[in-house]
Scaffold this motif. Sequence first.
Motif, PDB file in Angstrom:
ATOM      1  N   LEU A 113       0.826  -1.209   0.000  1.00  0.00           N
ATOM      2  CA  LEU A 113       0.000   0.000   0.000  1.00  0.00           C
ATOM      3  C   LEU A 113       0.862   1.262   0.000  1.00  0.00           C
ATOM      4  O   LEU A 113       0.542   2.245  -0.660  1.00  0.00           O
ATOM      5  N   GLN A 114       1.961   1.214   0.740  1.00  0.00           N
ATOM      6  CA  GLN A 114       2.846   2.376   0.773  1.00  0.00           C
ATOM      7  C   GLN A 114       3.480   2.614  -0.594  1.00  0.00           C
ATOM      8  O   GLN A 114       3.725   3.761  -0.976  1.00  0.00           O
ATOM      9  N   SER A 115       3.694   1.550  -1.348  1.00  0.00           N
ATOM     10  CA  SER A 115       4.281   1.718  -2.680  1.00  0.00           C
ATOM     11  C   SER A 115       3.331   2.404  -3.653  1.00  0.00           C
ATOM     12  O   SER A 115       3.750   2.870  -4.714  1.00  0.00           O
ATOM     13  N   MET A 116       2.046   2.479  -3.294  1.00  0.00           N
ATOM     14  CA  MET A 116       1.063   3.154  -4.141  1.00  0.00           C
ATOM     15  C   MET A 116       1.066   4.668  -3.948  1.00  0.00           C
ATOM     16  O   MET A 116       0.392   5.391  -4.673  1.00  0.00           O
ATOM     17  N   ASP A 640      -0.991  -8.873 -10.683  1.00  0.00           N
ATOM     18  CA  ASP A 640      -0.272  -8.527  -9.462  1.00  0.00           C
ATOM     19  C   ASP A 640       0.069  -7.037  -9.477  1.00  0.00           C
ATOM     20  O   ASP A 640       0.815  -6.577 -10.350  1.00  0.00           O
ATOM     21  N   PRO A 641      -0.472  -6.270  -8.532  1.00  0.00           N
ATOM     22  CA  PRO A 641      -0.145  -4.837  -8.495  1.00  0.00           C
ATOM     23  C   PRO A 641       1.351  -4.569  -8.389  1.00  0.00           C
ATOM     24  O   PRO A 641       1.842  -3.579  -8.949  1.00  0.00           O
ATOM     25  N   ASP A 651       1.959   5.600 -10.280  1.00  0.00           N
ATOM     26  CA  ASP A 651       1.102   6.613 -10.887  1.00  0.00           C
ATOM     27  C   ASP A 651       0.370   6.066 -12.105  1.00  0.00           C
ATOM     28  O   ASP A 651      -0.798   6.398 -12.342  1.00  0.00           O
ATOM     29  N   THR A 652       1.043   5.241 -12.877  1.00  0.00           N
ATOM     30  CA  THR A 652       0.391   4.649 -14.041  1.00  0.00           C
ATOM     31  C   THR A 652      -0.764   3.754 -13.616  1.00  0.00           C
ATOM     32  O   THR A 652      -1.849   3.809 -14.209  1.00  0.00           O
ATOM     33  N   ALA A 653      -0.539   2.925 -12.602  1.00  0.00           N
ATOM     34  CA  ALA A 653      -1.603   2.047 -12.112  1.00  0.00           C
ATOM     35  C   ALA A 653      -2.765   2.874 -11.587  1.00  0.00           C
ATOM     36  O   ALA A 653      -3.932   2.581 -11.859  1.00  0.00           O
TER      37      ALA A 653
END
Length: 875
Positions: A113-116, A640-641, A651-653
Amino acid sequence: MDFERYNARETEPKWRKIWEESATFRTDNADPRPKYYVLEMFPYPSGRIHMGHVRNYTMGDVIARYKRARGFSVLHPMGWDAFGMPAENAAMQNKSHPAAWTYANIASMRAQLQSMGLSLDWSREIATCDPGYYKHQQKMFLDFLAAGLVDRKQSKVNWDPVDHTVLANEQVIDGRGWRSGALVEQRELTQWFFKISDYAEDLLLSLDGMKRWPDKVRLMQANWIGRSEGLLVRFELEPTLSVRESEVEVYTTRPDTLFGAKFIAIAPDHPLAADCARADPALSAFIIECRQRGTSLAAIETAEKKGYDTGLKARHPFDENWLLPVYVANFVLMDYGTGAIFGCPAHDQRDLDFANAYGLGNTPVICPPGADPRSFVVADVAYDGDGVLINSRFLDGMDVEAAKEEVARLLEASTIGNRPQAKRQVNYRLRDWGISRQRYWGCPIPIIHCEEHGAVPVPAADLPVELPADVTFDQPGNPLDRHPTWKHVTCPICRAPARRETDTMDTFVDSSWYFARFTDPWNEAAPTSLEMIEKWLPVDQYIGGIEHAILHLLYARFFTRAMQATGHVGALKEPFAGLFTQGMVVHETYRSKEGEWVSPAEIRLEAAAYGRKAFRLDDGEEIVIGAIEKMSKSKRNTVDPDEIISTFGADTARWFVLSDSPPERDVIWTEEGVQGAGKFVQRLWRLVGELIFLGGEASAAPAEFSPAAAAIRRAAHGALIKVEEDIERLRFNRAIAQVHDLANRLGAAVGAIDSEIVAPDLRYAFREAAEILVPLFAPMMPHLAEECWSRLGREGLVSEAAWPVADRALVVEETMELPVQVNGKKRADLVIDRAADNPAIEAAALALEAVQRALEGRPVKKIIIVPQRIVNVVA
């Protein structure tokens, strides 16, 4: 500015580290600014996030970032719905402890989640399996108990004989346990209940005021509460030596159909059924058979309708010579109404299926509008619509409502013994909430059972009652039952040997108040504080899946009322002011010729003469492209996110899951769509660089702007206004479309520059456009926005910057379009100068050909003009 390719792998971690080190998203409870609380339904720590999580949390993050920029103190927390059976199942499979499995999963999912790049206040993180959390839950249980909101009673439950636990109705699928797959049994167990039924009317009526909830969710809740107005009718039984009862009570919402009655049906666990079964082994066996299914309405409605004729006869309330057979039936529920119905097969499909199966016939008593009552018949499809009464003696010719009233009036005036034969009654389908679960990994119920004093509350000073760590999962069932020491205690009253309650709470309890804990998670003395409840609640925007539209939301609404009744909240009744239910992320499915599911990561797609073809990567085998369905592990159509983020960037996701469709609808995940979003990231990066190059340093606005510069400014400020409106209305895909449109307009303006010398008004316009464009996409693509903001030379973070102020005077159109009505019916649209006065508008409206046709030569009496809204010609 350098025009190097934007590198998400390097840039995104850099900005996340800066946000973390500067505590950018930490919320101060003392912040005096207006509050805004945005919350997504917290996840179960299964170990991996999925694309549904990415969409859900990105939506909430856009709102949180936008509201911060608009000057709000934003609360945007995260936690973990951490108790539940999956952890126990994993413990048995992996020979690990549920706590170790859960906390390892939390660590993994937190990192994902932090990577998002989510703007979450991680300082408020909670896990429901933490004793520091469930201590307060146990205290509230005791407070509810003292307030009369908790009951302990015997109840019929769904019992999973493999997992050895109670299942909620929703956990029974086609008669089997949702995890074990075992055939579910019905059992009578002593259970703890929250008395949610006490609030049935209030929970129902309050739905009318919840204007920012989807209509479909409010309807689902209303149907679940299931308020009905009906009649409680006493049917006399023909005297018999086999049973002691002299009557059976039936609750009906359709007393108008009494003359269509063909049978009485009672639930398998009705006292009369048990009475009859004492001398009838075949009936006893039938009752046992009925218990081999779930207790949910869905299970009952879909099951084959079966019954057993008890031999008893019941007298019709309007004709003592009319005897109705009494059946025990598998489709009648004991916990709704009285556990007994009268069957009117012509006008209820369930009754008709049963009557047809047992040759009981049917008599239509409601004739549809326009049908001939002499020839109207019912065969295999019951008629449940409106009409007039037929075949009903003194009711013939009445409409349904009049017939209901007449039946109620007559039966209320009639008596059996000294009591009226019927009375009006309001019923609710909503039943008390059974919270007992026979499992280890849940919040312990803080009760001690004493032989002399019964169920004794654990003293508040002894909370929390913590789960013992030394348990084993080498056999099915609840490890707390077989723990050698944990359950053995002394009674707090008499100090005699006693035992702890070994049932734990339903995990829906954990999620019914977590939103309140987030307001003051450091409070050790209480679940939260009245001051923080008053400050932060209700949640301004709650976001989650439609699958939680009934139980979770209903339980949270009840819990808030129970917390109010026990002093844990003040005037608050409804916890969520606004609710948004997002669509799912779906994907094509792929199967081998042998029927094996194949993952998207294992195939390559090629264009074909008709559509596309898929081939397995490792051996080239052609793969069948199947339907687009919800992403699921069972069909292997998940993405897989982590792979998407590592390849394209977060940002793309984020951009893709918001851009492809309206947020309330499903989004179809495609590789082409993700690649398109990735290309747009690079395009924005180049565009901002070009705007910076052409715009130069910030400067004062010139006195006048050329048409080209004015067009740039109108485009930027117009997009700003539209993006504001779209985010406020949660129309994220439309906000993204506005950014695309602005990028196109600015790109065209940049491309029109054919000189190295740029006029000052254009330089100002380009610089201003850049400083508007970057904040516009910052809520959706925060990492890219931070990098662009830095390159613009702006101080501080774009995450902390104020939202740009639109100059609305720039985007006022020179013309306006007014609908023109003739006698209240729209006939045309009038395009006219915005500065036109009323006489000019009147003349132009009357000159329209469509208006003249509608007038048909009639004189005009008056013309009503609502400024900048509408013109109405009255003839």
